[in-house]
Structures are given as structure tokens and as C-alpha cells.
Design an enzyme around this catalytic site. Structure first.
Site, mmCIF file in Angstrom:
data_model
loop_
_atom_site.group_PDB
_atom_site.id
_atom_site.type_symbol
_atom_site.label_atom_id
_atom_site.label_comp_id
_atom_site.label_asym_id
_atom_site.label_seq_id
_atom_site.Cartn_x
_atom_site.Cartn_y
_atom_site.Cartn_z
ATOM 1 N N SER A 65 0.835 -1.208 0.000
ATOM 2 C CA SER A 65 0.000 0.000 0.000
ATOM 3 C C SER A 65 0.867 1.255 0.000
ATOM 4 O O SER A 65 2.016 1.252 0.458
ATOM 5 C CB SER A 65 -0.900 0.034 1.234
HETATM 6 N N1 SAH Z 1 -1.036 -4.081 3.951
HETATM 7 C C1 SAH Z 1 -0.461 -4.668 2.772
HETATM 8 C C2 SAH Z 1 -1.445 -4.492 1.639
HETATM 9 C C3 SAH Z 1 -1.342 -5.526 0.633
HETATM 10 S S1 SAH Z 1 -2.579 -5.414 -0.641
HETATM 11 C C4 SAH Z 1 0.862 -4.009 2.412
HETATM 12 O O1 SAH Z 1 1.003 -2.816 2.634
HETATM 13 O O2 SAH Z 1 1.740 -4.673 1.869
HETATM 14 C C5 SAH Z 1 -3.908 -6.343 0.034
HETATM 15 C C6 SAH Z 1 -3.634 -7.791 0.372
HETATM 16 O O3 SAH Z 1 -4.875 -8.375 0.776
HETATM 17 C C7 SAH Z 1 -3.103 -8.640 -0.777
HETATM 18 O O4 SAH Z 1 -1.896 -9.229 -0.397
HETATM 19 C C8 SAH Z 1 -4.206 -9.693 -0.990
HETATM 20 O O5 SAH Z 1 -3.710 -10.963 -1.364
HETATM 21 C C9 SAH Z 1 -4.854 -9.734 0.390
HETATM 22 N N2 SAH Z 1 -6.231 -10.232 0.425
HETATM 23 C C10 SAH Z 1 -7.248 -9.997 -0.442
HETATM 24 N N3 SAH Z 1 -8.364 -10.643 -0.050
HETATM 25 C C11 SAH Z 1 -8.043 -11.322 1.106
HETATM 26 C C12 SAH Z 1 -8.762 -12.207 1.980
HETATM 27 N N4 SAH Z 1 -10.036 -12.531 1.788
HETATM 28 N N5 SAH Z 1 -8.096 -12.700 3.048
HETATM 29 C C13 SAH Z 1 -6.795 -12.404 3.286
HETATM 30 N N6 SAH Z 1 -6.062 -11.594 2.478
HETATM 31 C C14 SAH Z 1 -6.680 -11.065 1.407
#
Ligand code: SAH
Length: 215
Positions: A65
Site C-alpha cells: 500500500s
Molecule cells: N497491507 C499490505 C497491503 C497488501 S494489498 C501491504 O502494505 O503490503 C492487500 C492484500 O490483501 C493482498 O496481499 C491480498 O492478497 C490480500 N487479500 C485480499 N483478499 C483477502 C482475503 N479474503 N483474506 C486475506 N487476504 C486477502
């Protein structure tokens, strides 16, 4: 810290100045962004952009993010030391590290196996030891709840009712709600069955998906 140089410290200070300019005021969050080596959370192809205030690919079609968004969501959560926080979407683990710098006890779920494994290996090397889970965050972690705060870091087409049940009364859920773009919502649980909703502008996230990527 690992692989730390004056160059990275300098770039990180510029990032801190930028998120302050964009309106982040909580000094604990500003200190966390100023301290956490974001370059170590990035794919090697993007490491030179680690201190640019943008989201970047981290593999498996996902992104780390934007730092401003991480700071903004964290500010809305109003983390108190010792808060139990459920994070849906571990991704790179950068947001997890910010929550832990503020003294939260973090339970974090990721549905992409590669990202889950990478974060689980990497975060403890920096001294961050949340509880990691591989699975579908839609279901939450009822056996570990209730949680003082729940943070969704992906764009949610609905507010999962099962997750609201896992909030303490007085607890907050911060959730980017929407499909093509998202409205940032903060939902407060005011009683066993009542909620209050506040809106905080428009953002752009990768989607919250059901099941795991290997289903
Ligand atoms: N906070 C993280 C954001 C990653 S993007 C960072 O800054 O790196 C969002 C993430 O949510 C992705 O890795 C995606 O695989 C995950 N995601 C999406 N749907 C999900 C679910 N139902 N359960 C767990 N993770 C999920």
C-alpha cells in the site's frame, strides 16, 4: 537495522515530510514511517522507489500500500498500546510493522500463500512478531477474538458481517468499501447489534477476494 544506509534514512525523511504535508498528524505514526525500512519490504525491481509515496507490485498480482494510505488507515484506527488488531491482507507486512510500532498485538491473515510465507519469514528478522495466518480473511479469526480493531487492507465489495461480530463493543473496523474505487469507512460497534459509520474519502485498493488463491 539490516542493509541500512544514510541514503535510505534521507529518503525516508523526505517521505515523512510528504505524508505530514498530506495531513497525517499523529506523531507515533510519523515516527513509525520514519523508522521502518520500507525498501526491505519491496520487490528488488522497485527498491529504488521504496520511499516514493505510491503503491508498488509485491508479486502474486498484489501491491504494498501507499505509505500515506497506510498512515491514514492507521490514524483512523486510533491504536492504543496493547490493542488486539486483526489485519486482513498481510501483503508485504509493511502495514503490520506500523501497527506493531504503535504497540498493537497483531493477528494478520493473507490468502496468497507466497506472500504469507515471505512475510512470516521476513518480519521476525526486523523484530516484528505478529501472529500470521494463511487463509480467507473474510472469515476472520473467531477463536482469537474479539478484536479492539479490525483493519481491511483490500477493497471490499461488502462489509463482512462475520467480521463485525468479532469486534469488541467500542471497537473500530476500518474498511475501504467499493469495487472500482473505495470509500474509506470507519465502523464503530456501539452495542452488540448497533454500528455507527463514518466516511473518509476515496482510495484505490486491490480487491478483497473470497477463499484462498490456491482454492
Ligand atoms: N497491507 C499490505 C497491503 C497488501 S494489498 C501491504 O502494505 O503490503 C492487500 C492484500 O490483501 C493482498 O496481499 C491480498 O492478497 C490480500 N487479500 C485480499 N483478499 C483477502 C482475503 N479474503 N483474506 C486475506 N487476504 C486477502
Amino acid at each position: 537495522m539490516l542493509n541500512e544506509s544514510y541514503r535510505e534514512k534521507g529518503l525516508r525523511q523526505q517521505l515523512v515530510n510528504e505524508i505530514k504535508k498530506k495531513g497525517i498528524t499523529d506523531l507515533r505514526i510519523i515516527d513509525a514511517i520514519g523508522k521502518i525500512p520500507r525498501h526491505l519490504f519491496m520487490d528488488s525491481a522497485f527498491v529504488n522507489f521504496a520511499y516514493v509515496d505510491k503503491a508498488f507490485p509485491i508479486g502474486s498480482g498484489q501491491t504494498i500500500s501507499q505509505p500515506y494510505t497506510v498512515a491514514f488507515q492507521t490514524e483512523l484506527l486510533d491504536i492504543k498500546k496493547g490493542d488486539k488488531v486483526l489485519e486482513i491482507g498481510t501483503g508485504s507486512g509493511y502495514q503490520t510493522a506500523v501497527l506493531m510500532e504503535l504497540g498493537a498485538k497483531v493477528f494478520t491473515i493473507e490468502r496468497q500463500r507466497e506472500l504469507f510465507l515471505k512475510a512470516q519469514r521476513f518480519l521476525p528478522k526486523l523484530g516484528y512478531n505478529p501472529q500470521f495466518f494463511y487463509g480467507d480473511g473474510y472469515l476472520g479469526k473467531p477463536t482469537y477474538g474479539p478484536f479492539d480493531k479490525i483493519l481491511i487492507t483490500a477493497g471490499a465489495p461488502e462489509v463482512p458481517p462475520v467480521l463485525l461480530e468479532q469486534l469488541t463493543i467500542g471497537g473500530y473496523m476500518v474498511i475501504p468499501f467499493g469495487i472500482t474505487e473505495q470509500t474509506m469507512l470507519r465502523i464503530t460497534k456501539t452495542s452488540e447489534s448497533e454500528y455507527n459509520e463514518e466516511q473518509f474519502g476515496t482510495f484505490c485498493f486491490v480487491p478483497l477476494l473470497k477463499g484462498t488463491a490456491n482454492d
